[in-house]
Design a protein around this motif. Structure first.
Motif, mmCIF file in Angstrom:
data_model
loop_
_atom_site.group_PDB
_atom_site.id
_atom_site.type_symbol
_atom_site.label_atom_id
_atom_site.label_comp_id
_atom_site.label_asym_id
_atom_site.label_seq_id
_atom_site.Cartn_x
_atom_site.Cartn_y
_atom_site.Cartn_z
ATOM 1 N N VAL A 286 0.830 -1.212 0.000
ATOM 2 C CA VAL A 286 0.000 0.000 0.000
ATOM 3 C C VAL A 286 0.865 1.263 0.000
ATOM 4 O O VAL A 286 0.615 2.186 -0.798
ATOM 5 C CB VAL A 286 -0.982 -0.022 1.186
ATOM 6 N N PRO A 287 1.899 1.386 0.849
ATOM 7 C CA PRO A 287 2.743 2.591 0.757
ATOM 8 C C PRO A 287 3.455 2.708 -0.584
ATOM 9 O O PRO A 287 3.618 3.822 -1.112
ATOM 10 C CB PRO A 287 3.744 2.401 1.909
ATOM 11 N N PHE A 288 3.874 1.578 -1.156
ATOM 12 C CA PHE A 288 4.547 1.618 -2.453
ATOM 13 C C PHE A 288 3.602 2.099 -3.549
ATOM 14 O O PHE A 288 3.942 2.945 -4.379
ATOM 15 C CB PHE A 288 5.088 0.226 -2.782
ATOM 16 N N SER A 289 2.377 1.582 -3.557
ATOM 17 C CA SER A 289 1.380 2.020 -4.528
ATOM 18 C C SER A 289 1.026 3.492 -4.327
ATOM 19 O O SER A 289 0.869 4.252 -5.296
ATOM 20 C CB SER A 289 0.124 1.149 -4.412
ATOM 21 N N LEU B 5 -2.212 1.396 -12.862
ATOM 22 C CA LEU B 5 -0.831 1.061 -13.195
ATOM 23 C C LEU B 5 0.010 0.899 -11.940
ATOM 24 O O LEU B 5 0.854 -0.017 -11.854
ATOM 25 C CB LEU B 5 -0.243 2.152 -14.087
ATOM 26 N N SER B 6 -0.199 1.740 -10.942
ATOM 27 C CA SER B 6 0.575 1.629 -9.698
ATOM 28 C C SER B 6 0.251 0.329 -8.964
ATOM 29 O O SER B 6 1.150 -0.338 -8.426
ATOM 30 C CB SER B 6 0.295 2.832 -8.803
ATOM 31 N N ILE B 7 -1.030 -0.052 -8.953
ATOM 32 C CA ILE B 7 -1.414 -1.310 -8.307
ATOM 33 C C ILE B 7 -0.820 -2.493 -9.059
ATOM 34 O O ILE B 7 -0.308 -3.452 -8.455
ATOM 35 C CB ILE B 7 -2.945 -1.414 -8.226
ATOM 36 N N THR B 8 -0.846 -2.443 -10.391
ATOM 37 C CA THR B 8 -0.289 -3.526 -11.196
ATOM 38 C C THR B 8 1.214 -3.664 -10.968
ATOM 39 O O THR B 8 1.737 -4.778 -10.789
ATOM 40 C CB THR B 8 -0.568 -3.275 -12.686
ATOM 41 N N VAL B 9 1.916 -2.528 -10.957
ATOM 42 C CA VAL B 9 3.363 -2.575 -10.730
ATOM 43 C C VAL B 9 3.680 -3.098 -9.336
ATOM 44 O O VAL B 9 4.624 -3.902 -9.152
ATOM 45 C CB VAL B 9 3.965 -1.170 -10.943
ATOM 46 N N PRO C 138 -4.944 4.410 7.435
ATOM 47 C CA PRO C 138 -4.059 4.417 6.272
ATOM 48 C C PRO C 138 -4.287 3.231 5.349
ATOM 49 O O PRO C 138 -3.675 3.172 4.294
ATOM 50 C CB PRO C 138 -2.654 4.355 6.894
ATOM 51 N N LEU C 139 -5.127 2.267 5.725
ATOM 52 C CA LEU C 139 -5.357 1.109 4.877
ATOM 53 C C LEU C 139 -5.853 1.506 3.503
ATOM 54 O O LEU C 139 -5.567 0.867 2.511
ATOM 55 C CB LEU C 139 -6.376 0.183 5.544
#
Length: 408
Positions: A87-90, A102-106, A393-394
């Motif tokens: 989640v923080p990375f996305s 795209l962020s979720i896929t990556v 933050p979830l």
């Protein structure tokens, strides 16, 4: 007629002249009530006892349901742990202008690539060295037999053959267990793949709609309790994120230390050993002991007892650095659980649920500790009112719009 009327009048006058009777006093109270006869300490102990029994009954029911639904609960816990890292990375990718899909896929593909790459590399190394491992195992067994015969025990050939016959007989007597275990492999593999798919889908949905999931969870509680639940969720989620990050750091340090030790000592399969140490470090105490013992065993089979002792020293050194430096300074600050609590949590988790219990014992204990402390602290009462939209933050996978307020 006149006589009867005279008697009636006479009785009325007699009643009027009679003095009033005093009111009847209520009966005196008993000398002592039953509660007064029981000591205060006993009453206090009884009050605590039935409450503790009630709490214990609820906990027992929850544990029973978790064990019965373990094929669902374990993948969901894995999904939550993975989501705490992704989640923080996305969110970081979306803050830099990446589309949400795209962020979720990556994020998902990156996690799959890292885990799959480690497992592929380790399995490939083991398969490539399997022939040498088998040959070296035969050589090591022959050397062990020679040591038993020529060493201090002076086993004869007949005694060695009898020992082998006893081992074979014991294996044959347990053949029923082996066959039943072989038959249950297909069921276990099926549960594993089903759990893996469930964990992947749950992780994907948390990344996509974590806000809605957390909002539904909060709305289950009464309106007056939603502020406490939301704040406890924020504290627990932050602690879980810290645990995952710190655990990855500790596992990486362990894997690098033991892997480099095996490499410089000339122990084969150094890369698979490092990978196993990295994966095993996520199970506190138990994983480190198991993977360290495996490294020492490989060194003993391939390089002899001297190198095995040196390898044991390397493993103990790395574990001491982890236990006395990394765990107190890094993990203790992030998780806020005493080392004794970690040991007891791992032991209880292993007793109740085996390896999965040992894996999830520390994060569950840490999250529950933080959430209970937050609720009991009462800081959530200072808020103006419970939020309509939870703020955990979830669900923070996108930047908040300008002017966002709680309850908007």
């Amino acid at each position: 007629m006149s006589q009867g009327w005279g008697r009636f009048v006479g009785r009325r006058r007699a009643v009027a002249r009679a003095p009033e009777r005093p009111p009847v006093a209520p009966p005196p109270p008993p000398p002592a009530e039953v509660e007064d006869a029981i000591p205060y300490g006993m009453r206090l102990a009884a009050a605590w006892s039935w409450r503790l029994l009630l709490i214990g009954g609820v906990v027992a029911v929850v544990i029973f349901l978790v064990v019965q639904l373990r094929y669902i609960v374990i993948p969901m816990l894995v999904a939550v742990l993975i989501s705490a890292l992704l989640v923080p990375f996305s969110s970081l990718l979306q803050r830099h202008g990446w589309p949400k899909w795209l962020s979720i896929t990556v994020a998902m593909l990156s996690a799959l690539a890292v885990v799959g790459g480690l497992l592929t590399l380790g399995i490939w190394q083991i398969v490539r060295g399997s022939d040498e491992l088998a040959a070296q195992s035969v050589v090591a067994w022959n050397e062990f037999r020679a040591w038993l015969a020529d060493g201090p025990f002076h086993f004869s050939e007949d005694q060695l053959n009898d020992l082998l016959d006893q081992i074979v007989t014991a294996v044959q007597s347990e053949s029923g267990i082996l066959v039943s275990g072989a038959l249950s492999v297909s069921s276990t593999v099926g549960h594993f793949f089903a759990g893996t798919l469930l964990a992947l889908f749950a992780t994907l949905f948390i990344l996509i709609d974590g806000r809605g999931i957390w909002g539904w969870v909060v709305r289950v509680f009464p309106r007056r309790a939603r502020a406490a639940v939301d704040g406890a969720g924020i504290a627990g989620w932050t602690t879980l994120q810290n645990f995952v990050k710190v655990q990855i750091l500790v596992a990486t340090i362990d894997a690098i230390g033991i892997g480099l030790g095996a490499f410089f000592l000339g122990v084969p399969l150094a890369v698979p050993i490092a990978i196993l140490v990295f994966l095993g470090s996520f199970v506190p105490i138990v994983g480190a002991v198991a993977t360290g013992a495996l490294a020492v065993f490989v060194a003993l089979v391939y390089n002899g007892p001297v190198i095995a002792l040196v390898m044991l020293g390397v493993v103990l050194l790395v574990q001491q650095v982890e236990g006395h430096v990394l765990q107190p300074l890094i993990m203790g600050t992030a998780v806020k659980v005493h080392p004794l609590g970690v040991v007891l949590a791992v032991a209880a988790g292993s007793f109740l649920a085996g390896i999965p219990g040992a894996l999830f014992a520390v994060p569950v204990a840490a999250v529950l500790n933080v959430m209970i402390n937050f609720v009991s602290g009462g800081t959530w009462k200072q808020s103006a009112g419970p939020p309509v939209v939870p703020t955990s933050p979830l669900w923070r996978t996108v930047p908040q719009r300008p002017g966002y307020q709680r309850g908007e």
